[in-house]
Design a protein around this motif. Structure first.
Motif: not given
Ligand code: KG4
Ligand code: ZN
Length: 335
Positions: A133, A146, A148, A156, A257, A261
């Motif tokens: 995050v 976010r 990845d 977010l 967050a 997540t």
């Protein structure tokens, strides 16, 4: 992709920046020329910023190459901030990058400034890689994403009004501190009681968006209710309480967050990441926290190179007509 390091240029606001970065994230140089001409206006004057970029862009690029010990012949590709930012300011960097790329037959990578803040910590020596995050809090932007993978990021939440740094600067100004207020406010706050005043942290704003308008107004009203002597006597307490509210407001969103997540890694960027109490608060969350050196948190070109490693170049036929964007057009790569 071509061998040789990336030459990156960033001119989105009031810092003229150039950097040379290797494909594996090694920073060979990261030159930041802060214009220092806007302070007396209490904010960045777009036209002055653009002119100052014109004056120093070539010098800053030459400095970045010299410091890195490479010549243009060694560069593998050119990267530049395309937006968001001040159009006139962006244009200077974009034109410089296009000229170098076209004259040298080098690939040109156009980078979103916000992606730069998100991936700054992936550079060495921090080398804090996704998934994580990310909180970016600066004078111009405040948002949570976010991330990845370097090419897979989702926003977010973001501020509904002022950026955190903007709120800090405005609060600092109300307390009679010079611009930019962040470091001054932090110093004054060190002598105050952070719990002396209960300033709002916008807990009621749902999700991962934030808001600082109420906080600003609360300080204004507090100051209005005091006479000169009390205002002076309580300055440090006001600074400490105001700073705590900004820190808490950000920390609340970060906690939301992380929970939403399920991620246990947090990257932090933007000028406000320099704030000691914020760093401490976030480091206390019990997750792995990656905060790069201050020179990578504020606007810089190394972070633009960091992103360029993971983006395709602009098709050759489109380079000559590549134009900056002021807002909005987040790169197509965003998931
Ligand atoms: O990222 P940055 O250098 O420039 C952009 O806005 O893009 O961020 C500048 C912001 C300013 O609002 C400044 O007051 C804030 O970062 N800042 C701080 C500190 N140092 C800079 N805020 C709180 N504490 C600090 N130590
Ligand atoms: Zn920025």
């Amino acid at each position: 992709m071509s061998a040789g390091p990336i030459l990156a240029i960033e001119t989105s606001c009031d810092d003229t920046c150039a950097a040379v970065v290797t494909d594996d994230g090694g920073i060979l140089s990261n030159v930041i020329s802060s214009q220092g001409i806007h302070d007396e206006y209490g904010g960045v004057v777009p036209e002055l910023a653009a002119r100052a970029h014109v004056e120093r862009c070539d010098l800053v690029i030459a400095d970045a190459l010299r410091t890195a010990g490479v010549g243009l012949d060694d560069v593998g590709r050119v990267a530049v901030t395309r937006g968001p930012g001040l159009l006139g300011a962006l244009l200077v960097g974009v034109q410089a990058a296009k000229a170098i790329a076209l004259a040298r037959g080098l690939p040109l990578v156009a980078v979103d400034h916000l992606d730069g803040h998100l991936l700054a910590g992936t550079l060495r020596p921090t080398s804090f890689d996704p998934p994580f995050v990310a909180l970016v809090a600066s004078g111009g932007h405040t948002f949570l994403s976010r991330v990845d993978a370097p090419d897979r990021m989702t926003e977010l939440g973001a501020t509904l009004d002022d950026a955190a740094g903007e709120a800090i600067d405005k609060g600092a100004r109300m307390l009679g501190l010079p611009y930019p207020g962040g470091p001054h406010l932090e110093r004054l706050a060190a002598d105050g009681d952070p719990f002396a005043f209960d300033f709002p942290v916008a807990r009621g704003v749902a999700g991962m968006d934030s808001s600082f308008a109420g906080l600003k107004t609360a300080l204004l009203y507090r100051l209005r209710d005091m006479d000169d002597a009390e205002r002076e006597r309580r300055r440090a307490d006001l600074a400490a309480s105001y700073q705590r509210a900004v820190v808490e407001s950000l920390a609340i969103r970060v906690e939301r967050a992380l929970e939403a997540t399920g991620l246990d890694r947090l990257a932090v960027g933007g000028g406000v990441a320099a704030n000691g109490p914020l760093r401490e608060r976030l480091r206390g969350l019990g997750v792995a926290v990656g905060i790069p050196d201050r020179s990578l948190c504020t606007d810089n070109a190394a972070m633009i190179a960091a992103v360029a490693r993971f983006r395709p170049p602009v098709p050759t036929a489109d380079v000559a007509t590549l134009a900056p964007y002021a807002t909005g057009q987040r790169a197509e790569v965003v998931a």
